[in-house]
Motif scaffolding. Sequence first.
Motif, PDB file in Angstrom:
ATOM      1  N   PRO A  32     127.354 101.222  23.146  1.00 23.43           N
ATOM      2  CA  PRO A  32     127.799 102.379  23.945  1.00 23.43           C
ATOM      3  C   PRO A  32     129.216 102.802  23.568  1.00 23.43           C
ATOM      4  O   PRO A  32     130.112 101.966  23.419  1.00 23.43           O
ATOM      5  CB  PRO A  32     127.750 101.854  25.390  1.00 23.43           C
ATOM      6  CG  PRO A  32     126.892 100.634  25.337  1.00 23.43           C
ATOM      7  CD  PRO A  32     127.120 100.036  23.982  1.00 23.43           C
ATOM      8  N   GLN A  74     131.444 104.191  25.350  1.00 23.12           N
ATOM      9  CA  GLN A  74     132.462 103.928  26.367  1.00 23.12           C
ATOM     10  C   GLN A  74     133.061 102.537  26.242  1.00 23.12           C
ATOM     11  O   GLN A  74     134.161 102.285  26.732  1.00 23.12           O
ATOM     12  CB  GLN A  74     131.902 104.132  27.777  1.00 23.12           C
ATOM     13  CG  GLN A  74     130.710 103.276  28.138  1.00 23.12           C
ATOM     14  CD  GLN A  74     129.407 104.005  27.879  1.00 23.12           C
ATOM     15  OE1 GLN A  74     129.321 104.776  26.928  1.00 23.12           O
ATOM     16  NE2 GLN A  74     128.410 103.784  28.734  1.00 23.12           N
ATOM     17  N   ILE A 124     121.343 106.001  25.340  1.00 25.39           N
ATOM     18  CA  ILE A 124     122.579 105.257  25.582  1.00 25.39           C
ATOM     19  C   ILE A 124     123.804 106.112  25.291  1.00 25.39           C
ATOM     20  O   ILE A 124     124.797 106.076  26.032  1.00 25.39           O
ATOM     21  CB  ILE A 124     122.604 103.979  24.713  1.00 25.39           C
ATOM     22  CG1 ILE A 124     121.524 103.003  25.185  1.00 25.39           C
ATOM     23  CG2 ILE A 124     123.977 103.313  24.757  1.00 25.39           C
ATOM     24  CD1 ILE A 124     121.359 101.795  24.285  1.00 25.39           C
ATOM     25  N   GLN A 125     123.754 106.899  24.224  1.00 21.05           N
ATOM     26  CA  GLN A 125     124.924 107.671  23.802  1.00 21.05           C
ATOM     27  C   GLN A 125     125.127 108.950  24.605  1.00 21.05           C
ATOM     28  O   GLN A 125     126.262 109.434  24.702  1.00 21.05           O
ATOM     29  CB  GLN A 125     124.813 108.023  22.314  1.00 21.05           C
ATOM     30  CG  GLN A 125     124.631 106.830  21.395  1.00 21.05           C
ATOM     31  CD  GLN A 125     125.711 105.780  21.526  1.00 21.05           C
ATOM     32  OE1 GLN A 125     126.887 106.101  21.746  1.00 21.05           O
ATOM     33  NE2 GLN A 125     125.328 104.523  21.403  1.00 21.05           N
ATOM     34  N   ARG A 133     124.792 108.997  31.038  1.00 24.40           N
ATOM     35  CA  ARG A 133     125.518 107.969  31.790  1.00 24.40           C
ATOM     36  C   ARG A 133     125.306 108.201  33.286  1.00 24.40           C
ATOM     37  O   ARG A 133     125.128 109.339  33.733  1.00 24.40           O
ATOM     38  CB  ARG A 133     127.020 108.014  31.489  1.00 24.40           C
ATOM     39  CG  ARG A 133     127.390 107.692  30.068  1.00 24.40           C
ATOM     40  CD  ARG A 133     128.895 107.699  29.899  1.00 24.40           C
ATOM     41  NE  ARG A 133     129.293 107.673  28.488  1.00 24.40           N
ATOM     42  CZ  ARG A 133     130.528 107.811  28.069  1.00 24.40           C
ATOM     43  NH1 ARG A 133     131.509 107.974  28.939  1.00 24.40           N
ATOM     44  NH2 ARG A 133     130.814 107.787  26.780  1.00 24.40           N
ATOM     45  N   ASP A 150     127.457 107.133  36.512  1.00 21.54           N
ATOM     46  CA  ASP A 150     128.651 106.530  37.088  1.00 21.54           C
ATOM     47  C   ASP A 150     128.896 107.178  38.448  1.00 21.54           C
ATOM     48  O   ASP A 150     129.831 107.945  38.643  1.00 21.54           O
ATOM     49  CB  ASP A 150     129.851 106.735  36.161  1.00 21.54           C
ATOM     50  CG  ASP A 150     131.086 105.999  36.656  1.00 21.54           C
ATOM     51  OD1 ASP A 150     130.950 105.127  37.531  1.00 21.54           O
ATOM     52  OD2 ASP A 150     132.199 106.304  36.172  1.00 21.54           O
ATOM     53  N   SER A 155     125.465 112.090  34.313  1.00 16.11           N
ATOM     54  CA  SER A 155     126.247 112.921  33.403  1.00 16.11           C
ATOM     55  C   SER A 155     125.583 112.932  32.036  1.00 16.11           C
ATOM     56  O   SER A 155     125.002 111.933  31.609  1.00 16.11           O
ATOM     57  CB  SER A 155     127.683 112.385  33.271  1.00 16.11           C
ATOM     58  OG  SER A 155     128.343 112.358  34.517  1.00 16.11           O
ATOM     59  N   PRO A 181     137.794 109.906  30.893  1.00 12.13           N
ATOM     60  CA  PRO A 181     136.393 110.053  31.265  1.00 12.13           C
ATOM     61  C   PRO A 181     136.157 111.096  32.313  1.00 12.13           C
ATOM     62  O   PRO A 181     135.135 111.748  32.336  1.00 12.13           O
ATOM     63  CB  PRO A 181     136.013 108.645  31.783  1.00 12.13           C
ATOM     64  CG  PRO A 181     137.034 107.714  31.212  1.00 12.13           C
ATOM     65  CD  PRO A 181     138.273 108.521  31.041  1.00 12.13           C
TER      66      PRO A 181
END
Length: 221
Positions: free
Chosen positions: A22, A24, A114-115, A118, A120, A124, A215
């Motif tokens: 990932p 991040q 995965i890329q 996201r 959180d 997103s 982020p």
Amino acid sequence: MPEQLTINWPYLLIAVAMLWFPRQWLRTGARVLKKRHKPDGAMERLAGMGARDPEDKSVQPGREFANFRNYIDLFRALAGSYGLSQFACNAGTEDAELAVFIGQTVILLVAVLIQSVRFDGRLSFFAPIFYFVGMSVGTSGVYTGLFAFALVLAINPVIPTPRMFLTAYSLLLLPFGFVFSAPLDLLTTNIVLMLLPPLWSLLAKRPLVIFTRKPKAARAT
């Protein structure tokens, strides 16, 4: 497992690790290595240094080419996808070739998830542009991936959003793939997978944003 199918596990595992890493996680190392610096002064913020029109949501090539993490994305995606397509498996029959193709497609699909996606606190969607360029070069050939990228950069001034940028790049791969005799199965797979993030963001009615140093400060479509 079909007969005449040989899996080169070291190559496969290295390719998967490169593709699934990932982006991040790169921030962890950056925080450890980055020197502390004083924040911009009030006069600099007031002057709007580095500011841009808030209505301009297009991809900014100068900023993207200045981001070192983008080059890491480019080379790991290139090495991972090339290793996956060229060295990870050897097939001696049609059934084995089909099994290899399905396996490659699943691995690349997970990589795209995965890329580009996201969660959180909220869902997103991100546009991993340099990662996709590396993946395109690794699966569809150097000339196919780079010529398509060069052309989309040339027409970027009229492309309003990252969503349209990725869509244009994906579609441009097709004619260049035919010109440079790219493998049709991997070329088609690559194009479809790259179109997924713009489609997902559109269906979810969420913006497709590009990576930024902060982020929480990603730019929306």
